[in-house]
Motif scaffolding. Structure first.
Motif, PDB file in Angstrom:
ATOM      1  N   PHE A 170      16.592 -25.736  39.684  1.00 18.46           N
ATOM      2  CA  PHE A 170      17.090 -25.444  41.024  1.00 18.46           C
ATOM      3  C   PHE A 170      16.497 -24.106  41.486  1.00 18.46           C
ATOM      4  CE2 PHE A 170      20.174 -27.837  38.635  1.00 18.46           C
ATOM      5  CZ  PHE A 170      20.621 -28.815  39.503  1.00 18.46           C
ATOM      6  N   PHE A 171      16.220 -24.000  42.759  1.00 17.70           N
ATOM      7  CA  PHE A 171      15.725 -22.730  43.303  1.00 17.70           C
ATOM      8  C   PHE A 171      16.292 -22.531  44.701  1.00 17.70           C
ATOM      9  CE2 PHE A 171      12.641 -26.079  44.121  1.00 17.70           C
ATOM     10  CZ  PHE A 171      12.382 -25.955  45.487  1.00 17.70           C
ATOM     11  N   ARG A 172      16.476 -21.271  45.043  1.00 19.38           N
ATOM     12  CA  ARG A 172      17.045 -20.948  46.351  1.00 19.38           C
ATOM     13  C   ARG A 172      16.030 -21.266  47.449  1.00 19.38           C
ATOM     14  NH1 ARG A 172      21.778 -18.426  46.617  1.00 19.38           N
ATOM     15  NH2 ARG A 172      22.592 -17.380  44.763  1.00 19.38           N
ATOM     16  N   ARG A 173      16.492 -22.005  48.430  1.00 22.46           N
ATOM     17  CA  ARG A 173      15.594 -22.389  49.521  1.00 22.46           C
ATOM     18  C   ARG A 173      15.164 -21.194  50.361  1.00 22.46           C
ATOM     19  NH1 ARG A 173      19.075 -27.076  49.498  1.00 22.46           N
ATOM     20  NH2 ARG A 173      20.582 -25.935  50.768  1.00 22.46           N
ATOM     21  N   ASP A 174      16.000 -20.140  50.394  1.00 21.58           N
ATOM     22  CA  ASP A 174      15.620 -18.969  51.182  1.00 21.58           C
ATOM     23  C   ASP A 174      14.650 -18.053  50.440  1.00 21.58           C
ATOM     24  OD1 ASP A 174      17.442 -18.169  49.284  1.00 21.58           O
ATOM     25  OD2 ASP A 174      18.459 -16.719  50.583  1.00 21.58           O
ATOM     26  N   LYS A 175      14.435 -18.311  49.127  1.00 20.73           N
ATOM     27  CA  LYS A 175      13.523 -17.478  48.331  1.00 20.73           C
ATOM     28  C   LYS A 175      12.214 -18.209  48.009  1.00 20.73           C
ATOM     29  CE  LYS A 175      16.012 -13.693  47.542  1.00 20.73           C
ATOM     30  NZ  LYS A 175      16.401 -13.333  46.179  1.00 20.73           N
ATOM     31  N   PHE A 176      12.292 -19.536  47.846  1.00 20.70           N
ATOM     32  CA  PHE A 176      11.127 -20.299  47.433  1.00 20.70           C
ATOM     33  C   PHE A 176      11.046 -21.614  48.200  1.00 20.70           C
ATOM     34  CE2 PHE A 176      12.368 -17.813  43.702  1.00 20.70           C
ATOM     35  CZ  PHE A 176      11.160 -17.226  43.336  1.00 20.70           C
ATOM     36  N   SER A 177       9.838 -22.138  48.286  1.00 26.12           N
ATOM     37  CA  SER A 177       9.633 -23.491  48.797  1.00 26.12           C
ATOM     38  C   SER A 177       8.889 -24.296  47.742  1.00 26.12           C
ATOM     39  CB  SER A 177       8.841 -23.476  50.107  1.00 26.12           C
ATOM     40  OG  SER A 177       7.574 -22.855  49.915  1.00 26.12           O
ATOM     41  N   HIS A 178       9.134 -25.590  47.701  1.00 25.66           N
ATOM     42  CA  HIS A 178       8.541 -26.461  46.688  1.00 25.66           C
ATOM     43  C   HIS A 178       7.128 -26.859  47.099  1.00 25.66           C
ATOM     44  CE1 HIS A 178       8.276 -30.617  44.666  1.00 25.66           C
ATOM     45  NE2 HIS A 178       8.007 -29.697  43.767  1.00 25.66           N
ATOM     46  N   VAL A 179       6.183 -26.677  46.179  1.00 25.32           N
ATOM     47  CA  VAL A 179       4.790 -27.023  46.431  1.00 25.32           C
ATOM     48  C   VAL A 179       4.385 -28.286  45.679  1.00 25.32           C
ATOM     49  CG1 VAL A 179       2.388 -26.257  46.241  1.00 25.32           C
ATOM     50  CG2 VAL A 179       4.177 -24.603  46.850  1.00 25.32           C
ATOM     51  N   LYS A 180       4.663 -28.317  44.364  1.00 23.33           N
ATOM     52  CA  LYS A 180       4.228 -29.450  43.556  1.00 23.33           C
ATOM     53  C   LYS A 180       5.108 -29.577  42.326  1.00 23.33           C
ATOM     54  CE  LYS A 180      -0.040 -31.714  42.069  1.00 23.33           C
ATOM     55  NZ  LYS A 180      -1.518 -31.618  41.992  1.00 23.33           N
ATOM     56  N   LYS A 181       5.185 -30.792  41.809  1.00 25.29           N
ATOM     57  CA  LYS A 181       5.985 -31.079  40.619  1.00 25.29           C
ATOM     58  C   LYS A 181       5.126 -31.814  39.594  1.00 25.29           C
ATOM     59  CE  LYS A 181       9.910 -34.017  39.200  1.00 25.29           C
ATOM     60  NZ  LYS A 181      10.916 -34.991  39.695  1.00 25.29           N
ATOM     61  N   TYR A 182       5.184 -31.355  38.345  1.00 25.80           N
ATOM     62  CA  TYR A 182       4.512 -32.032  37.237  1.00 25.80           C
ATOM     63  C   TYR A 182       5.574 -32.471  36.231  1.00 25.80           C
ATOM     64  CZ  TYR A 182       0.288 -29.583  38.919  1.00 25.80           C
ATOM     65  OH  TYR A 182      -0.744 -29.091  39.672  1.00 25.80           O
ATOM     66  N   GLU A 183       5.345 -33.621  35.620  1.00 31.42           N
ATOM     67  CA  GLU A 183       6.252 -34.110  34.588  1.00 31.42           C
ATOM     68  C   GLU A 183       5.484 -34.297  33.285  1.00 31.42           C
ATOM     69  OE1 GLU A 183       8.024 -37.666  36.069  1.00 31.42           O
ATOM     70  OE2 GLU A 183       9.337 -36.602  37.485  1.00 31.42           O
ATOM     71  N   VAL A 184       6.003 -33.720  32.207  1.00 33.15           N
ATOM     72  CA  VAL A 184       5.376 -33.833  30.897  1.00 33.15           C
ATOM     73  C   VAL A 184       6.232 -34.741  30.023  1.00 33.15           C
ATOM     74  CG1 VAL A 184       4.622 -32.599  28.834  1.00 33.15           C
ATOM     75  CG2 VAL A 184       4.379 -31.523  31.083  1.00 33.15           C
ATOM     76  N   GLU A 185       5.627 -35.767  29.483  1.00 36.12           N
ATOM     77  CA  GLU A 185       6.311 -36.653  28.549  1.00 36.12           C
ATOM     78  C   GLU A 185       5.600 -36.550  27.204  1.00 36.12           C
ATOM     79  OE1 GLU A 185       6.519 -40.580  30.156  1.00 36.12           O
ATOM     80  OE2 GLU A 185       7.792 -39.973  31.865  1.00 36.12           O
ATOM     81  N   PHE A 186       6.270 -35.938  26.232  1.00 35.92           N
ATOM     82  CA  PHE A 186       5.644 -35.726  24.936  1.00 35.92           C
ATOM     83  C   PHE A 186       5.372 -37.038  24.208  1.00 35.92           C
ATOM     84  CE2 PHE A 186       7.831 -31.635  25.697  1.00 35.92           C
ATOM     85  CZ  PHE A 186       6.721 -30.798  25.665  1.00 35.92           C
TER      86      PHE A 186
END
Length: 535
Positions: free
Chosen positions: A350-366
């Motif tokens: 989770f991140f504060r919307r007033d501090k950060f914006s989402h750019v990209k998401k990566y998922e790692v599956e071992f």
């Protein structure tokens, strides 16, 4: 005919503010057995289920210990009464109970004194944030002795919350209907009283019961115990000696991060935690405490591990959204509990919307990395054994965020300030040290590719189930593993060879290293004047 096969409660002890949803197994008219409800709005074969909750009040009444709510109080702290602290917090079942609780109990008196001095009036809402107990003069009733406190025997003084005692139906009891739904949330009025849940199939037309009702009794309702205050531990900052944090502060600014293994409900069993009462393990109780504590840190970024999929969707995501957080989630790669998809746990960021914006998401599956590794280096005859050792269903969630604060905009108007946040749970048996180190190394190598491509600082959080001095800790903290480290002696598949490859060049700003959910490191990023502290 619709009928009840079985009813049981998740915990016999109800807690104020924690909803109770009994497990009700029904046999439908077609013979099928199911836990699905049959409400009045959707009857089956002209029948539906009716539910009732009753509060049972009895004549015999006794005061209850504030620390052990299932025990009768024998001593009372008169200092609480003088300070006008809620009287229920003044009771203890024994002198030892009071002595053991003293360190936390005395905070009540300090707060009461402070509130009186600052505001001229007591602020009772403050007291609920601390553990039970008290200081000052004590009095007793029953067999309790106060000689070790240097006090004399006496009687319980002050306005006493008298709670019913026992379940003897001949003691004289009154039933009050308090709910008509399958789920009930006890209130303060229920404290000290037993509850009764009753369910019965009802004919839709005649509005009469079909067969006898099925009922189950609870123990006395108890007030929600106050969590013990955290003990903050100063952490030696030498482990970050190889990082130049000050140079990064000017470009990114300051923000706070929290990492927390919340213990998935699927794992919170009495078998695993036999020392813990069932009511304290119940999810309805724990989730309130978890949310209160998580929100209380006011962190800009929150990384949680062991978050069940249904709890993320139904609880954490909507609740943290109310506090200004955007949510990301990655579940583990297999249905690890009886094929029930809601019991799958994973990592949530989770991140504060007033501090950060989402750019990209990566998922790692071992698991996928393990498959690729075995295809590349393991002989075909050994692949099944190798995969059995390597596949542990662990994952990592990586988020690239853009900062909305800091002074980078003035210095480089056209440059975006990005931050990469990795959140993982390395849940591997201690006997499989090679697999644990391999997973950590695999994650770091993936992060290196992101760092090189974007020139982006890294934040690695998670529960690594490792202690300082272990090989995963060394790899994270100093960027390499000593080639003579004893952990490297366990490598039956040859996945750690050569040991010289176990390194990374990541500019880690912050990382968390946890053992059994306890955080060893918690740093406010990228640098702070008051120093790091344990959560």
């Amino acid at each position: 005919m619709l009928s009840v096969v079985r009813v049981h409660l998740p915990s016999e002890i109800p807690i104020v503010g924690c909803e109770i949803t009994p497990y009700v197994l029904l046999r439908r008219p077609d013979g099928a057995v199911s836990t699905d409800d049959v409400p009045e709005t959707a009857p089956t074969d002209g029948q539906f289920m009716r539910y009732r909750w009753y509060r049972i009040q009895r004549d015999r009444k006794v005061p209850i210990c504030s620390v052990h709510p299932m025990e009768q109080a024998t001593i009372q702290c008169l200092g609480c009464l003088k300070s006008k602290i809620p009287v229920a917090k003044s009771y203890h079942c024994s002198a030892k109970c009071f002595s053991d609780a003293w360190q936390h109990h005395k905070v009540l008196h300090e707060r009461a004194s402070s509130a009186l001095n600052e505001n001229g009036a007591e602020e009772e809402e403050l007291f609920g944030r601390f553990g039970s107990g008290g200081s000052g003069v004590l009095s007793t009733a029953g067999s309790g002795s106060l000689s070790n406190f240097g006090q004399s025997h006496g009687v319980i003084n002050g306005p006493v919350p008298l709670y019913p005692s026992g379940t003897d139906k001949n003691s004289g009891e009154t039933w009050f209907e308090v709910g008509c739904l399958r789920t009930y949330t006890p209130s303060a009025d229920d404290i000290g009283h037993a509850l009764k849940f009753e369910c019965v199939a009802v004919d839709s037309e005649k509005r009469s019961a079909v067969g006898p009702p099925t009922s189950i009794m609870t123990s006395r309702v108890i007030p929600a115990p106050t969590p013990t205050p955290r003990r903050l531990i100063q952490v030696n900052g030498d482990v970050l000696g190889h990082l130049d944090l000050d140079s990064q502060t000017s470009s990114l600014g300051t923000f706070t991060v929290l990492s927390y293994n919340i213990l998935a409900d699927a794992y919170a069993t009495s078998d695993a935690y036999s020392y813990c009462p069932t009511w304290a393990l119940s999810w309805t109780y724990r989730r309130q405490n978890l949310l209160r504590e998580i929100i209380g840190y006011h962190a800009d970024i929150i990384c949680l591990q062991e978050v069940q999929l249904n709890h993320f969707e139904d609880f954490f995501a909507p609740e943290l959204d109310k506090h200004g957080y955007q949510a990301l989630y990655k579940k583990r790669t297999t249905e690890v509990y009886s094929g029930n998809p809601v019991a799958i746990d994973g990592c949530a960021t989770f991140f504060r919307r007033d501090k950060f914006s989402h750019v990209k998401k990566y998922e790692v599956e071992f698991n996928k990395a393990a498959q690729s590794l075995t295809d590349a280096i393991i002989p075909a005859a050994q692949k099944r054994v190798a995969l059995s050792r390597l596949i542990k269903d662990n994952i990592a969630l990586i988020a690239v965020l853009e900062a909305k604060f800091g002074n980078h905009g003035a210095e480089n108007p056209g440059k975006r300030q990005l931050l990469c946040v990795a959140n993982t749970h390395i849940n591997v048996h201690q006997d499989l040290k090679d697999v644990k180190l391999w997973e950590v190394h695999t994650l770091l190598k993936g992060l290196e590719k992101i760092a090189v491509s974007a020139d982006i600082p890294m934040l690695v959080c998670g529960d690594f189930n490792s202690t300082p001095g272990s090989s995963p800790h060394g790899l994270l903290a100093v960027g390499k593993v000593d080639q003579l480290h004893p952990d490297l002696a366990i490598d039956p598949l040859g996945i750690l060879r050569p040991p010289s490859k176990l390194n990374h060049q990541l500019p880690l700003c912050i990382f968390f290293l946890c053992k059994n959910g306890r955080c060893w490191l918690r740093f406010r990023a990228p640098a702070e004047k008051d120093g790091p502290s344990d959560k």
